[in-house]
Design an enzyme around this catalytic site. Structure first.
Site: not given
Ligand code: NOJ
Length: 713
Positions: A266
């Site tokens: 993530d």
């Molecule tokens: C953080 C989030 O937890 C995730 O779901 C998302 O895809 C990423 N950021 C990218 O924006």
């Protein structure tokens, strides 16, 4: 030569030509200035330089096609090996045409409809230059304090698996090499929905059997359906952050589930390993992550800064080669080596919001609206109706994580009402959290026959980092409600929210006949208002059913239908005894899993088992009558209860369902089959099927079921 063979040869040759730096470069996903992201922004002046050196594999968060085109051109024309980038975005419930939030979509209990929505999102995304979407969100959720419950499909592993599968099929289609499909990334692996206290990014502690029986199945379903990417979660899982958790990534995902795609972290989750205190510096981050099985780093740069140091170690070099192969495979499957510009259009807007897409969004919204209470709907077109509340004039009804939404393409309720011949008037009364103002309201209330009151939480009050401890409507909104009900007019309450809110007070008002219907609207996407009006006036008959239990109060959380029994269960369904309830609330949910009303009235009877013994499979049928003059959908839900096993088993486990259309007064005999394997349950980390007696429960929700018993030998 077979397609797969040709691909392998192409990729082998390419990998042989790559320097170690170029290999590691493929393992980096960068943001680029002006991107659409949810984490900290970085100065990215160096991104172009990095791309030219072959040190970037993909880009996150770009929607500007001109920028996407230029970045791709740089990668393809100005790098030594001409390897294209892929572009990845958070398309969670639509790109430009926005569908209901995933939690609402799950309430449709309609996997085919959900697949069709994903197919639309895929077309709009791909034609905006995006080849990979960070969806589906397969996180099981039992805690509505957690703001991210809106992104997933609720508390049940069977239903969440079905939804996950539909989304992957809709996004990825049969092949990725065309302008209609995108690669899907299932997230957040693993356990994220079980963050302690519902606090976002928090730690997760769970038994392995809970993991295998509940939180893992939707991810298993994703890998079975050839999902191309898996994103790690921010949380620690039994002490070790998911991003460097080799049990989760290597042992389970890559070995046991044989996942062949790309594991991405993530956003900055690798850097956060230092904050988790499991790594002292970036060097250790790179080492632990590659050892654990992380292929692609989102935004963090531990790999491009540090990984080369470890590449003399043969094991690590093999891991790097394996990761690069996975990433190049994805690019190959997407057709990027043949046409790196596929789907990158300068006139991309003409691919958005096509009439068929809006129709799909409308259907999805119709099937997502969840009717909780009713003794008055639908409205008659002769009624004089006063619409009141902070949501009447807003276009912001799409929900969080709404891709590339432009709210100008959404209509507020008032704007949509203007397209009708209904007799209506409106009055705001307050904002969501402020500006109480009832001057002139009394006069309007007195002039109208019925009141529709729209209350709830703002669309940005759910989503990432939007945890809450108070799930009540705001005080101001209660004040407005109290003001309105004093007039004793027939009143319909509509609620917008991205999570289950606490509705005990509302239910009481319904029971006291101060409110006459409660409709849960969630956030329904681009076609929200049309769908709400059509449902109020009976053009659409609501059919959604809850996929998260609604608690009486926050103190009951976590609450979920598939819990274990206690040694002092309630007897004959009665729980008025101190052993089976809180002193100040029941143990059960206010509105249970699977619950939702329709304008039709469905009657269930005659549950007939073909045999009382399940050897390979069990066939059974139930008779369902639509005892009303409204045609409508009904979802028939099938649960089991294993009555004796070596471990205590849930009082209810969803095992099947069918959503069918009923004409007025139609009776259907609905047939089901449960297979032996459907009874699988993991005990001590091993699959197992208990022999003995099972309850078979069929009904309109998880509580009001008809029960019969069968035996597994
Ligand atoms: C953080 C989030 O937890 C995730 O779901 C998302 O895809 C990423 N950021 C990218 O924006």
């Amino acid at each position: 030569m077979k397609k797969e063979e040709k691909k392998n040869i192409f990729i082998d040759e390419l990998i042989n030509k790559m320097t170690i730096e170029e290999k590691i470069g493929q393992m980096y996903e960068s943001t680029y200035t002006n991107g659409f992201i949810t984490g900290p922004e970085f100065e990215n002046d160096d991104v172009i330089k990095l791309i030219k050196k072959g040190l970037v594999g993909s880009i996150i968060g770009q929607y500007d096609n001109e920028v996407i085109y230029q970045l791709q051109k740089t990668a393809v024309e100005e790098t030594r090996l001409h390897i294209p980038l892929f572009f990845a975005n958070d398309i969670i419930h639509g790109c430009r045409t926005i569908f209901p939030i995933p939690l609402a979509l799950a309430c449709t209990w309609n996997p085919k409809l959900v697949e069709n929505c994903a197919a639309v999102a895929a077309k709009e995304s791909r034609n905006s230059g995006v080849q990979l979407v960070f969806s589906p969100v397969a996180d099981l959720a039992r805690d509505p304090r957690w703001g991210r419950v809106m992104e997933g499909y609720g508390e049940d592993p069977y239903l969440a698996s079905k939804m996950t599968r539909s989304l992957i099929r809709g996004y990825q289609g049969k092949e990725l090499y065309n302008e209609n499909t995108v690669a899907a990334c299932v997230k957040h692996y693993a356990g994220y929905g079980a963050v302690s206290g519902g606090r976002d990014y928090n730690s997760v502690d769970m038994s392995l059997d809970t993991f295998y029986n509940y939180y893992l199945p939707p991810f298993m379903e994703a890998t079975k359906n050839d999902v191309k990417m898996v994103m790690t979660s921010f949380n620690t899982f039994n002490g070790i952050p998911a991003t460097c958790n080799s049990f989760l990534l290597r042992d389970i995902l890559k070995k046991k589930l044989k996942f062949k795609g790309v594991v991405i972290s993530d956003y900055t989750a690798s850097d956060e390993l230092i904050k988790h205190k499991v790594c002292k510096d970036e060097e250790e981050v790179a080492y632990k992550s590659i050892m654990a099985g992380l292929d692609h780093e989102m935004v963090s740069r531990s790999y491009i800064n540090q990984l080369k140091k470890f590449s003399n170690d043969e094991k690590i070099l093999n891991y790097i080669n394996d990761s690069v192969r996975r990433i190049l495979n994805l690019k190959y499957d997407l057709g990027l080596f043949d046409n790196p510009y596929l789907g990158i259009h300068i006139d991309f807007e003409k691919y958005w919001l096509l009439p068929a897409y809006l129709d799909q969004a409308y259907l999805a919204a119709n099937e997502s609206i969840t009717l909780l209470e009713n003794r008055i709907l639908p409205l008659n077109k002769e009624d004089h109706v006063l619409f009141i509340g902070p949501f009447i004039d807003t276009k912001r009804l799409v929900g969080a994580w709404a891709g590339k939404v432009d709210h100008n393409y959404c209509k507020s309720l008032i704007e949509e009402l203007a397209n009708t011949n209904y007799h209506y008037d409106y009055f705001k009364g307050c904002e969501i959290n402020s500006d109480f103002n009832t001057k002139g309201l009394e006069e309007k209330i007195l002039k109208n026959d019925k009141i529709v009151l729209l209350l709830g939480e703002d669309q940005w009050e759910s989503g990432e980092n939007k945890s809450k401890t108070n799930l009540e409507l705001s005080d101001i909104q209660y004040q407005l409600l109290d003001y309105v009900i004093k007039f004793n007019k027939p009143t319909i309450l509509l609620i917008h929210a991205g999570r289950p809110l606490i509705l005990s007070r509302i239910k009481k008002l319904y029971e006291e006949r101060k409110i006459d219907a409660v409709m849960y609207n969630w956030f329904l996407g681009t076609m929200s208002s049309k769908s709400i009006i059509h449902t109020l006036y009976g053009i659409n008959n609501p059919s959604a059913k809850l996929t998260m239990s609604f608690p009486y109060n926050v103190g009951q959380i976590p609450i979920y239908y598939n819990h274990l029994p206690t040694g002092r269960p309630k007897e004959n369904g009665i729980s008025d005894d101190y052993r089976t309830r809180y002193l100040d609330a029941p143990n059960d949910a206010l509105y249970p899993f699977g619950y939702g009303l329709s304008y039709s009235k469905f009657i269930y009877k005659n549950l007939i088992l073909k045999s009382e013994i399940l050897e390979k499979e069990l066939s059974f049928s139930i008779e369902v009558l639509n005892d009303s003059s409204y045609a409508g959908y009904e979802t028939i839900e099938v649960y089991i209860e294993c009555m004796n096993d070596i471990v205590s088993r849930p009082i209810n486990e969803l095992k099947n369902f069918k959503k069918l259309w009923f004409l007025p007064h139609e009776t259907k005999v609905v047939e089901f089959v449960i297979k032996r394997n459907d009874l699988n349950y993991v005990v001590n980390s091993k699959n197992h099927i208990a022999c003995g007696t099972y309850g078979l429960k069929v009904g309109p929700n998880s509580i009001d079921t008809i029960v019969k018993y069968f035996t597994v030998k």
